[in-house]
Structures are given as C-alpha cells and as structure tokens.
Design a protein around this motif. Structure first.
Motif, PDB file in Angstrom:
ATOM      1  N   VAL A 177       0.837  -1.205   0.000  1.00 30.79           N
ATOM      2  CA  VAL A 177       0.000   0.000   0.000  1.00 30.79           C
ATOM      3  C   VAL A 177       0.872   1.257   0.000  1.00 30.79           C
ATOM      4  N   LEU A 178       1.879   1.283   0.847  1.00 28.69           N
ATOM      5  CA  LEU A 178       2.763   2.448   0.922  1.00 28.69           C
ATOM      6  C   LEU A 178       3.470   2.696  -0.410  1.00 28.69           C
ATOM      7  N   LEU A 179       4.010   1.639  -0.984  1.00 30.65           N
ATOM      8  CA  LEU A 179       4.740   1.789  -2.241  1.00 30.65           C
ATOM      9  C   LEU A 179       3.815   2.171  -3.388  1.00 30.65           C
ATOM     10  N   SER A 180       2.593   1.645  -3.375  1.00 26.32           N
ATOM     11  CA  SER A 180       1.654   1.959  -4.455  1.00 26.32           C
ATOM     12  C   SER A 180       1.263   3.429  -4.454  1.00 26.32           C
ATOM     13  N   LEU A 181       1.367   4.086  -3.309  1.00 26.98           N
ATOM     14  CA  LEU A 181       1.032   5.503  -3.216  1.00 26.98           C
ATOM     15  C   LEU A 181       2.244   6.411  -3.406  1.00 26.98           C
ATOM     16  N   ILE A 182       3.400   5.961  -2.991  1.00 27.84           N
ATOM     17  CA  ILE A 182       4.599   6.791  -3.075  1.00 27.84           C
ATOM     18  C   ILE A 182       5.221   6.740  -4.460  1.00 27.84           C
ATOM     19  N   VAL A 183       5.252   5.559  -5.077  1.00 28.13           N
ATOM     20  CA  VAL A 183       6.011   5.429  -6.330  1.00 28.13           C
ATOM     21  C   VAL A 183       5.357   6.108  -7.528  1.00 28.13           C
ATOM     22  N   PRO A 184       4.117   5.916  -7.911  1.00 25.56           N
ATOM     23  CA  PRO A 184       3.121   4.932  -7.496  1.00 25.56           C
ATOM     24  C   PRO A 184       3.168   3.682  -8.374  1.00 25.56           C
ATOM     25  N   LEU A 185       2.418   2.647  -7.956  1.00 19.89           N
ATOM     26  CA  LEU A 185       2.355   1.390  -8.695  1.00 19.89           C
ATOM     27  C   LEU A 185       0.912   1.083  -9.063  1.00 19.89           C
ATOM     28  N   ALA A 201      16.139  -0.582  -0.603  1.00 20.73           N
ATOM     29  CA  ALA A 201      15.209  -0.483  -1.726  1.00 20.73           C
ATOM     30  C   ALA A 201      14.040   0.439  -1.397  1.00 20.73           C
ATOM     31  N   ALA A 202      13.562   0.388  -0.157  1.00 19.28           N
ATOM     32  CA  ALA A 202      12.479   1.288   0.251  1.00 19.28           C
ATOM     33  C   ALA A 202      12.936   2.740   0.180  1.00 19.28           C
ATOM     34  N   LEU A 203      14.174   2.988   0.577  1.00 15.40           N
ATOM     35  CA  LEU A 203      14.717   4.344   0.493  1.00 15.40           C
ATOM     36  C   LEU A 203      14.813   4.811  -0.956  1.00 15.40           C
ATOM     37  N   MET A 204      15.315   3.952  -1.825  1.00 14.67           N
ATOM     38  CA  MET A 204      15.448   4.313  -3.234  1.00 14.67           C
ATOM     39  C   MET A 204      14.089   4.480  -3.911  1.00 14.67           C
ATOM     40  N   SER A 205      13.093   3.773  -3.419  1.00 17.96           N
ATOM     41  CA  SER A 205      11.761   3.894  -4.017  1.00 17.96           C
ATOM     42  C   SER A 205      11.140   5.257  -3.745  1.00 17.96           C
ATOM     43  N   CYS A 206      11.697   5.995  -2.789  1.00 13.26           N
ATOM     44  CA  CYS A 206      11.204   7.348  -2.527  1.00 13.26           C
ATOM     45  C   CYS A 206      11.459   8.279  -3.711  1.00 13.26           C
ATOM     46  N   GLN A 218      10.659   7.407  -6.545  1.00 13.25           N
ATOM     47  CA  GLN A 218       9.678   6.851  -7.470  1.00 13.25           C
ATOM     48  C   GLN A 218      10.333   5.919  -8.488  1.00 13.25           C
ATOM     49  N   ARG A 219      11.312   5.176  -8.022  1.00 15.45           N
ATOM     50  CA  ARG A 219      11.950   4.162  -8.855  1.00 15.45           C
ATOM     51  C   ARG A 219      11.183   2.854  -8.703  1.00 15.45           C
ATOM     52  N   LYS A 220      10.546   2.440  -9.765  1.00 17.53           N
ATOM     53  CA  LYS A 220       9.683   1.266  -9.695  1.00 17.53           C
ATOM     54  C   LYS A 220      10.476  -0.015  -9.481  1.00 17.53           C
ATOM     55  N   MET A 221      11.688  -0.077 -10.005  1.00 22.96           N
ATOM     56  CA  MET A 221      12.496  -1.274  -9.795  1.00 22.96           C
ATOM     57  C   MET A 221      12.879  -1.424  -8.322  1.00 22.96           C
ATOM     58  N   ALA A 222      13.158  -0.297  -7.671  1.00 21.67           N
ATOM     59  CA  ALA A 222      13.475  -0.337  -6.242  1.00 21.67           C
ATOM     60  C   ALA A 222      12.256  -0.772  -5.440  1.00 21.67           C
ATOM     61  N   ALA A 223      11.090  -0.254  -5.818  1.00 18.55           N
ATOM     62  CA  ALA A 223       9.857  -0.654  -5.139  1.00 18.55           C
ATOM     63  C   ALA A 223       9.592  -2.143  -5.337  1.00 18.55           C
ATOM     64  N   ALA A 224       9.841  -2.623  -6.551  1.00 20.02           N
ATOM     65  CA  ALA A 224       9.649  -4.046  -6.833  1.00 20.02           C
ATOM     66  C   ALA A 224      10.586  -4.893  -5.980  1.00 20.02           C
ATOM     67  N   LEU A 225      11.845  -4.467  -5.874  1.00 17.85           N
ATOM     68  CA  LEU A 225      12.818  -5.208  -5.076  1.00 17.85           C
ATOM     69  C   LEU A 225      12.415  -5.236  -3.607  1.00 17.85           C
ATOM     70  N   VAL A 229       6.222   9.069   3.499  1.00 16.51           N
ATOM     71  CA  VAL A 229       7.654   8.777   3.523  1.00 16.51           C
ATOM     72  C   VAL A 229       8.117   8.509   4.953  1.00 16.51           C
ATOM     73  N   VAL A 230       7.595   9.287   5.897  1.00 15.99           N
ATOM     74  CA  VAL A 230       7.923   9.060   7.309  1.00 15.99           C
ATOM     75  C   VAL A 230       7.421   7.687   7.752  1.00 15.99           C
ATOM     76  N   LEU A 231       6.212   7.348   7.345  1.00 12.76           N
ATOM     77  CA  LEU A 231       5.655   6.037   7.690  1.00 12.76           C
ATOM     78  C   LEU A 231       6.460   4.918   7.038  1.00 12.76           C
ATOM     79  N   LEU A 232       6.882   5.135   5.796  1.00 12.70           N
ATOM     80  CA  LEU A 232       7.721   4.146   5.115  1.00 12.70           C
ATOM     81  C   LEU A 232       9.065   4.006   5.819  1.00 12.70           C
ATOM     82  N   ALA A 233       9.586   5.111   6.332  1.00 10.61           N
ATOM     83  CA  ALA A 233      10.856   5.065   7.071  1.00 10.61           C
ATOM     84  C   ALA A 233      10.733   4.174   8.299  1.00 10.61           C
ATOM     85  N   PHE A 234       9.655   4.339   9.053  1.00  2.00           N
ATOM     86  CA  PHE A 234       9.440   3.499  10.233  1.00  2.00           C
ATOM     87  C   PHE A 234       9.244   2.034   9.832  1.00  2.00           C
TER      88      PHE A 234
END
Length: 248
Positions: free
Chosen positions: A21-29, A78-83, A85-92, A157-162
C-alpha cells in the motif's frame, strides 16, 4: 488450529500488504504491477523454501540467518530508493519482503497440510486471515490516499521510514542469534501501555515494528536508522505524487 492459522496469516501477510500500500502511493504502482510483483515474490518464496535445507548448511550452518539478514538490508535500501519513485526499487523491496515473510508462512502451511484433522481449520483460518489483511489494506489505502491529497507525500515517507527501519530490528535479532552482535540485555517494558499480541499491537508491529519489550540497542538503532532514512529521502529530493495510481 483455526485461531493459530488466523494469527499466523495476519502476522506474515499484513507486513507485505502494508508495504504494498505504501509503495503503491509513493512510487506509485498500478494494480497490474503489484500483481506481477506479487507473483514473483510468491515464486521467490517457494524457491527460498525449497533451497532452505541447502542454504542452512552454508556459513557454518548459519546460511538461513545470513540470507534473511541480507533481505532485511535490501528492503531498507530499496524502500529508500523507491522514494525517488523508482519502480524497480519498489519491486525489489516488495519481493524481498514477500520472500522474508512468506517463506515462514509456506513452511507452516506445508507442515500441517497433510493432516486430516488440521487441514480444514488450516484452510479456514488462512482464508479468514487473507480476507482480513486485504480488507485492512483497502482501508489503509484510502486513508493514506486522503492524507496524500491533503498533506502531500511526506507523511507517507515518514511512515515508510518506520516500516523499513522495522526490518533492521529483525536484522538485529538474527545477528544476535548467530553471535554476530551482542545486543544489550537491558530491555524496556511497555506491556503496561500496549501488549504486542493485542489487536492494535499486531497492527503497529506490522506497520512500524512495534515491540513491547525492545532492547535499548534496538531502540537506538530504530531511532537513528529512521532519522537517517528521512534525512536521505529529503536529500534525494522526493518527487511529489500528484495523483495516486491504483488502477492499471
């Protein structure tokens, strides 16, 4: 067995759903991309389970722990890099998370699947757990989507960091098990405030890595890593998501 299967499903699937859910909103996916990553993650989990016996023999019978520690680091980075909006990082990040959690879940399912006495409650508990996780994910998506529209993507992003930093706590536990780190024996006790096995405790554990009795070492690592994540995310100049994408 029914309650055990239900709780096991929630414990292992909810962290995956929350990260998705987090990645789908941040990247988005899109839903199509999430579906593809889910299939790949499931296949990787199966491969991990099949190779577990061989991997466990590596590094003086510490192979499984080392692989899981590597997955934790991969998820954080990968979560950091997905910030960005890199989809490959989000996928990883998503695939690594599925491999980390679903491998345990699959071992649990296979262990009790062939017993006639446990098969039916196992299936029922699993279906209930999957349904609860999906329902929670849908509600969380719309809640976070409204937050993005009002306050931008920074709160996510803060929530993703935690959420990503919580994986480093798993890293600490694994490193302590194989005697790589000597985690302090001084523990804090927050059970009087919130029990980890309560409904809210389970949600917070999956969401931000809540522990009712964390060690002081884990607490320091959590705080420092979360601050570093947020700071680096700002340095990387996160793009603002104008409209979350939930469809294909």
């Amino acid at each position: 067995m029914l309650i055990t299967s239900l709780l096991m499903s929630i414990n292992q699937l909810l962290p995956v759903v929350i990260l998705a859910v987090l990645l789908s909103l941040i990247v988005p996916l899109s839903q199509r991309q999430l579906s593809i990553y889910a299939v790949i993650g499931t296949l990787m989990s199966l491969v991990f389970v099949q190779a577990a016996a061989w991997v466990s023999q590596l590094f003086d019978h510490r192979g499984l722990e080392f692989i899981q520690m590597l997955l934790c680091i991969m998820i954080f980075v990968a979560a950091l890099m997905s910030c960005q909006q890199r989809k490959m990082a989000a996928a990883l990040a998503l695939i690594a998370t599925m491999t980390l959690y679903l491998s345990h879940y699959m071992i649990y399912l296979v262990s009790f699947w062939h017993s006639k006495d446990t098969a039916e409650p196992l299936i029922l508990g699993t279906c209930l757990g999957v349904g609860i996780c999906i329902s929670f994910g849908v509600l969380l998506f719309f809640l976070l989507e409204s937050i993005v529209r009002r306050a931008g993507v920074q709160p996510l992003v803060v929530l993703l960091a935690f959420n990503a930093t919580a994986k480093l706590l798993i890293f600490l536990d694994l490193a302590s098990q194989v005697d790589l780190l000597d985690v302090t024996s001084n523990y804090l006790d927050w059970r009087g405030f919130l029990v980890e096995n309560s409904e809210l405790g389970r949600v917070l554990k999956a969401l931000v890595g809540y522990e009712a009795t964390p060690s002081k070492t884990a607490l320091w690592v959590y705080v420092i890593a979360a601050v570093v994540f947020i700071a680096l995310a700002r340095v990387l100049k996160i793009k603002k998501t104008e409209e979350p994408v939930c469809g294909s």
